[in-house]
Scaffold this active site. Sequence first.
Site, PDB file in Angstrom:
ATOM      1  N   SER A 179      -3.903   1.389  13.913  1.00 17.21           N
ATOM      2  CA  SER A 179      -4.586   2.691  14.036  1.00 17.21           C
ATOM      3  C   SER A 179      -4.919   2.904  15.508  1.00 17.21           C
ATOM      4  CB  SER A 179      -5.887   2.654  13.217  1.00 17.21           C
ATOM      5  OG  SER A 179      -6.615   3.856  13.396  1.00 17.21           O
ATOM      6  N   ASN A 234       1.219  -2.375   5.421  1.00 17.93           N
ATOM      7  CA  ASN A 234       0.550  -1.072   5.614  1.00 17.93           C
ATOM      8  C   ASN A 234      -0.774  -0.947   4.870  1.00 17.93           C
ATOM      9  OD1 ASN A 234       0.655   2.100   5.956  1.00 17.93           O
ATOM     10  ND2 ASN A 234       0.480   1.716   3.751  1.00 17.93           N
ATOM     11  N   TYR A 278     -13.812  -1.502  10.659  1.00 16.89           N
ATOM     12  CA  TYR A 278     -12.424  -1.009  10.570  1.00 16.89           C
ATOM     13  C   TYR A 278     -11.722  -1.163  11.935  1.00 16.89           C
ATOM     14  CZ  TYR A 278      -8.557   2.294   9.978  1.00 16.89           C
ATOM     15  OH  TYR A 278      -7.310   2.876   9.933  1.00 16.89           O
ATOM     16  N   ILE A 324      -3.847  11.302  10.092  1.00 21.33           N
ATOM     17  CA  ILE A 324      -2.665  11.653   9.306  1.00 21.33           C
ATOM     18  C   ILE A 324      -3.112  12.205   7.953  1.00 21.33           C
ATOM     19  CG2 ILE A 324      -0.487  10.757   8.380  1.00 21.33           C
ATOM     20  CD1 ILE A 324      -0.833  10.496  11.488  1.00 21.33           C
ATOM     21  N   VAL A 379      -3.223  -7.364  -1.545  1.00 21.02           N
ATOM     22  CA  VAL A 379      -2.907  -8.061  -0.285  1.00 21.02           C
ATOM     23  C   VAL A 379      -3.968  -9.097   0.097  1.00 21.02           C
ATOM     24  CG1 VAL A 379      -1.498  -6.182   0.674  1.00 21.02           C
ATOM     25  CG2 VAL A 379      -3.949  -6.269   1.202  1.00 21.02           C
ATOM     26  N   ALA A 398     -12.427  -3.179  14.314  1.00 20.37           N
ATOM     27  CA  ALA A 398     -12.187  -4.603  14.593  1.00 20.37           C
ATOM     28  C   ALA A 398     -10.952  -5.085  13.835  1.00 20.37           C
ATOM     29  CB  ALA A 398     -13.414  -5.420  14.195  1.00 20.37           C
ATOM     30  N   SER A 419       1.606   3.211  -2.811  1.00 22.86           N
ATOM     31  CA  SER A 419       1.443   4.110  -3.964  1.00 22.86           C
ATOM     32  C   SER A 419       1.011   5.498  -3.509  1.00 22.86           C
ATOM     33  CB  SER A 419       0.410   3.544  -4.935  1.00 22.86           C
ATOM     34  OG  SER A 419      -0.855   3.458  -4.317  1.00 22.86           O
ATOM     35  N   GLY A 449       0.819  -1.216   0.000  1.00 18.27           N
ATOM     36  CA  GLY A 449       0.000   0.000   0.000  1.00 18.27           C
ATOM     37  C   GLY A 449       0.846   1.256   0.000  1.00 18.27           C
TER      38      GLY A 449
HETATM   39  P1  NAP Z   1      -4.522   5.667   1.343  1.00 21.79           P
HETATM   40  O1  NAP Z   1      -3.956   7.024   1.148  1.00 21.79           O
HETATM   41  O2  NAP Z   1      -5.848   5.335   0.795  1.00 21.79           O
HETATM   42  O3  NAP Z   1      -3.480   4.603   0.808  1.00 21.79           O
HETATM   43  C1  NAP Z   1      -3.817   3.228   0.879  1.00 21.79           C
HETATM   44  C2  NAP Z   1      -2.779   2.429   0.113  1.00 21.79           C
HETATM   45  O4  NAP Z   1      -3.122   1.035   0.209  1.00 21.79           O
HETATM   46  C3  NAP Z   1      -2.742   2.773  -1.366  1.00 21.79           C
HETATM   47  O5  NAP Z   1      -1.425   2.666  -1.824  1.00 21.79           O
HETATM   48  C4  NAP Z   1      -3.612   1.682  -1.998  1.00 21.79           C
HETATM   49  O6  NAP Z   1      -3.222   1.510  -3.352  1.00 21.79           O
HETATM   50  C5  NAP Z   1      -3.241   0.494  -1.104  1.00 21.79           C
HETATM   51  N1  NAP Z   1      -4.210  -0.598  -1.065  1.00 21.79           N
HETATM   52  C6  NAP Z   1      -5.523  -0.545  -0.713  1.00 21.79           C
HETATM   53  N2  NAP Z   1      -6.072  -1.768  -0.816  1.00 21.79           N
HETATM   54  C7  NAP Z   1      -5.079  -2.613  -1.234  1.00 21.79           C
HETATM   55  C8  NAP Z   1      -5.012  -3.988  -1.515  1.00 21.79           C
HETATM   56  N3  NAP Z   1      -6.078  -4.783  -1.420  1.00 21.79           N
HETATM   57  N4  NAP Z   1      -3.843  -4.514  -1.918  1.00 21.79           N
HETATM   58  C9  NAP Z   1      -2.741  -3.736  -2.039  1.00 21.79           C
HETATM   59  N5  NAP Z   1      -2.732  -2.423  -1.784  1.00 21.79           N
HETATM   60  C10 NAP Z   1      -3.891  -1.870  -1.388  1.00 21.79           C
HETATM   61  O7  NAP Z   1      -4.614   5.338   2.920  1.00 21.79           O
HETATM   62  P2  NAP Z   1      -3.706   5.808   4.149  1.00 21.79           P
HETATM   63  O8  NAP Z   1      -4.434   6.852   4.866  1.00 21.79           O
HETATM   64  O9  NAP Z   1      -2.312   6.057   3.720  1.00 21.79           O
HETATM   65  O10 NAP Z   1      -3.754   4.479   5.050  1.00 21.79           O
HETATM   66  C11 NAP Z   1      -2.681   3.552   5.027  1.00 21.79           C
HETATM   67  C12 NAP Z   1      -2.766   2.700   6.276  1.00 21.79           C
HETATM   68  O11 NAP Z   1      -2.726   3.537   7.430  1.00 21.79           O
HETATM   69  C13 NAP Z   1      -4.053   1.881   6.390  1.00 21.79           C
HETATM   70  O12 NAP Z   1      -3.747   0.616   6.934  1.00 21.79           O
HETATM   71  C14 NAP Z   1      -4.884   2.692   7.348  1.00 21.79           C
HETATM   72  O13 NAP Z   1      -5.809   1.906   8.042  1.00 21.79           O
HETATM   73  C15 NAP Z   1      -3.820   3.247   8.256  1.00 21.79           C
HETATM   74  N6  NAP Z   1      -4.210   4.449   8.989  1.00 21.79           N
HETATM   75  C16 NAP Z   1      -4.397   5.636   8.336  1.00 21.79           C
HETATM   76  C17 NAP Z   1      -4.742   6.760   9.071  1.00 21.79           C
HETATM   77  C18 NAP Z   1      -4.884   8.127   8.455  1.00 21.79           C
HETATM   78  O14 NAP Z   1      -5.215   9.079   9.164  1.00 21.79           O
HETATM   79  N7  NAP Z   1      -4.664   8.320   7.186  1.00 21.79           N
HETATM   80  C19 NAP Z   1      -4.926   6.664  10.453  1.00 21.79           C
HETATM   81  C20 NAP Z   1      -4.762   5.438  11.076  1.00 21.79           C
HETATM   82  C21 NAP Z   1      -4.395   4.336  10.336  1.00 21.79           C
HETATM   83  P3  NAP Z   1      -4.164   0.845  -4.486  1.00 21.79           P
HETATM   84  O15 NAP Z   1      -5.527   1.421  -4.301  1.00 21.79           O
HETATM   85  O16 NAP Z   1      -3.476   1.216  -5.764  1.00 21.79           O
HETATM   86  O17 NAP Z   1      -4.095  -0.629  -4.245  1.00 21.79           O
END
Ligand code: NAP
Length: 258
Positions: A143, A91, A157, A190, A65, A159, A16, A14
């Site tokens: 998270s 991630n 989420y 974030i 994934v 869970a 990209s 994840g």
């Molecule tokens: P994001 O900007 O939407 O990025 C998600 C990434 O995961 C993208 O690269 C997406 O690329 C990839 N992805 C999604 N489903 C996938 C799959 N089935 N297989 C492979 N890649 C996949 O999200 P983010 O905010 O950076 O979140 C990243 C992580 O941090 C997550 O686990 C999220 O729960 C956690 N998190 C985020 C926050 C926040 O505030 N942003 C807070 C707490 C936790 P593609 O769509 O091209 O596959």
Amino acid sequence: MFKPLKGRSVIVTGSSKGIGRGIALRFGLEQCSVLVVSRKFSEAKAVATEIFAAGGIAKAAEADVTRQADMEAMARTAIESFGAIDILCANAGIFPAAKLGIMTEHDFDSVIGTNLKGTFLSVAACLPAMKAKKGGRIILTSSITGPVTGYPGWSHYGASKAGQLGFMRTAAIELAAYGITVNAVLPGNIVTEALAGLGDDYVRNMEASVPMRRLGSVTDIANAALFFASDEAAYITGQSLIIDGGQILPESLAALEG
Ligand code: NAP
């Protein structure tokens, strides 16, 4: 000073965009060899190109994934390209909102399938290489939502994110004898593409509830991942680190005014 991680082979699922991209760029800056993984090759490739431009080594891989065969192919690509897998950042994650009563079985399965089963499949695929080398670092992106807090619409989420920590604790015990550590970063709110998609009201409310009065950056999370990957963190396993600007601390709104 910490020992340099130069030359280590790192997979970031994840990566990209968002937090994963931040982690990949950070390891790139440390002169690691980074496999940038997402479901869209062109987007993963763009991040790999950024890492190259900053003087690092990187390759892109298209993989989902939720698919075991994809995760095994991802691990093979890392080994063929970089000779090993030293660090896995599991991630990839999604956070579509659906309140109970509206949430469907498909909604639930999809979030658990990506966030929790995806964690298992990515870890399982990298283990043979790490065990053979008698060492490795696994860093999960969990998270605060689920392990510590709740938020309407995110019961599935929460869970999945709490489930990652349950997975981590037993994995840490099972893998300790192989010199493999398993730890988790717990981001607060974030600034990422996905978070911006939740809307201005959500972002403003969150900023107001963080004692530091700002949302976190992807670099804030990447720095914590880098710490868990360092030689200096070799004796830390099964632990989680909250990176949230103090968001979980206030007992009430009044506590934020003081
Ligand atoms: P994001 O900007 O939407 O990025 C998600 C990434 O995961 C993208 O690269 C997406 O690329 C990839 N992805 C999604 N489903 C996938 C799959 N089935 N297989 C492979 N890649 C996949 O999200 P983010 O905010 O950076 O979140 C990243 C992580 O941090 C997550 O686990 C999220 O729960 C956690 N998190 C985020 C926050 C926040 O505030 N942003 C807070 C707490 C936790 P593609 O769509 O091209 O596959």
